[in-house]
Design a protein around this motif. Structure first.
Motif: not given
Ligand code: UDP
Ligand code: MG
Length: 324
Positions: A11, A13, A15, A44, A73, A76, A97-98, A100, A133, A201, A206-207
């Motif tokens: 997914p 969003y 990025e 997304d 949107n 995720q 996608a980030d 991580q 977190r 990241r 973070s989204k």
């Molecule tokens: N993402 C998405 N839609 C959203 C929020 C996040 O598709 O509304 C995707 C984002 O691009 C990433 C993944 O979900 O690939 C995880 O998001 P993020 O890294 O922001 O979350 P965290 O790692 O902080 O939990």
């Protein structure tokens, strides 16, 4: 349909800053697998250049790339669900996608699936997120373990592998607010967890806002168990028993000592406490009612604007479509 061994669902969003680095590491890792594979990106509703970058990548590797474009949107988990519906692989892997989740770990997940497991969960060896977190997530993990029957050591890591059968079952679900690793877990017959690396990241931030994280955890708890409701009725029962005893005690005191007016503040405190519990219960009930409302409304869960894919037969049958 050509048989594909491994499908990777990602997914995306907003990025734009990290996508190129992702492509640069993901494709070599998959090429090295020695199996047929496909990558499904879901945009997304990004408001940056992500969609254009994904389209460019599709034109570069149309043989193994597919891009699902949402027209808004939807979150995720909805993005991943839409991705699942477009997978063909016998093994399906989800990835953030980030960067991580290191793409280099994919072969290890595939290997665990080959060993006969139908679900490979992951534990982050060293988690690279903020201390808040990490702490909040650990606390939620423990609460979830108590409330649901789902045993996941590390609920937050999205680098996971699922068997085709599990994916087909998930595709048959029509849940609106869900948490995919937990949903998959309920259908898996032979799950396993392995340790994987976790990186910071690569770019962007973070989204998830704090509020969204809380919402997600509510989905995880109320979406998979009604134990909170049962707890609540248990608390209600205990409290009424106590108040019953209190009434008797006060009645006896009334006869022994006559009317008493001290302790008004204690009374206030008790009142506020009880009102707090009441409101909490009302909110909890609301969580479930809200869920039921969303389910019965039965609206489409997401809307797909377009699907970029090479297979002409599939592409022709998949213009802007509404999925529910
Ligand atoms: N993402 C998405 N839609 C959203 C929020 C996040 O598709 O509304 C995707 C984002 O691009 C990433 C993944 O979900 O690939 C995880 O998001 P993020 O890294 O922001 O979350 P965290 O790692 O902080 O939990
Ligand atoms: Mg992330």
């Amino acid at each position: 349909m050509s048989p594909v061994e491994v499908s990777v669902v990602i997914p995306v969003y907003n990025e734009e800053d990290g996508l190129q680095a992702l492509f640069d590491r993901l494709y070599p890792a998959l090429d090295g697998l020695g199996n047929s594979y496909e990558v499904i990106f879901i945009n997304d509703g990004s408001t940056d250049r992500s969609a254009a970058l994904l389209a460019a990548q599709f034109h570069k590797r149309p043989d193994v790339t597919r891009v699902v474009l949402f027209n808004g949107n939807f979150g995720q988990h909805m993005a991943i669900l839409a991705g699942f519906e477009h997978t063909r692989g016998r093994i399906v892997i989800t990835l953030d996608a980030d960067l991580q989740n290191p793409p280099e770990e994919i072969p290890r997940l595939v290997e665990a699936m080959r060993a006969g497991h139908d679900y490979v969960g992951t534990i982050r060896r060293q988690r690279n997120d903020t201390a808040f977190r990490r702490y909040a997530s650990r606390a939620m993990n423990r609460l979830r373990e108590r409330i649901t029957k789902i045993r996941m050591t590390d609920q937050g890591c999205m680098l996971r592998a699922y068997d085709r059968n599990v994916i087909d079952t998930i595709n048959a679900c029509r849940e609106v607010n869900t948490f995919i690793p937990a949903l998959a877990y309920t259908f898996a017959s032979n799950p396993i967890e392995i340790e994987v690396g976790h990186e910071q990241r690569h770019a962007g931030e973070s989204k998830y806002s704090l509020y969204q994280l809380i919402r997600l955890n509510f989905d995880l708890v109320t979406g998979f168990s009604i134990v909170p409701l049962q707890w609540f009725s248990a608390i209600g029962t205990i409290l009424s028993l106590f108040s019953g005893v209190l009434v008797v005690v006060l009645l006896v005191r009334r006869f022994l000592f006559g009317s008493e007016v001290q302790g008004v503040f204690t009374l206030f405190a008790m009142n506020f406490f009880l009102i707090g519990i009441l409101l909490f219960g009302l909110g909890l009930l609301g969580e479930y009612v809200g869920r039921i409302y969303q389910e019965v409304r039965d609206r489409p869960r997401y809307r797909i604007k377009a699907v970029l894919e090479a297979d002409p037969a599939r592409a022709a049958s998949a213009p802007a479509q509404v999925e529910r």
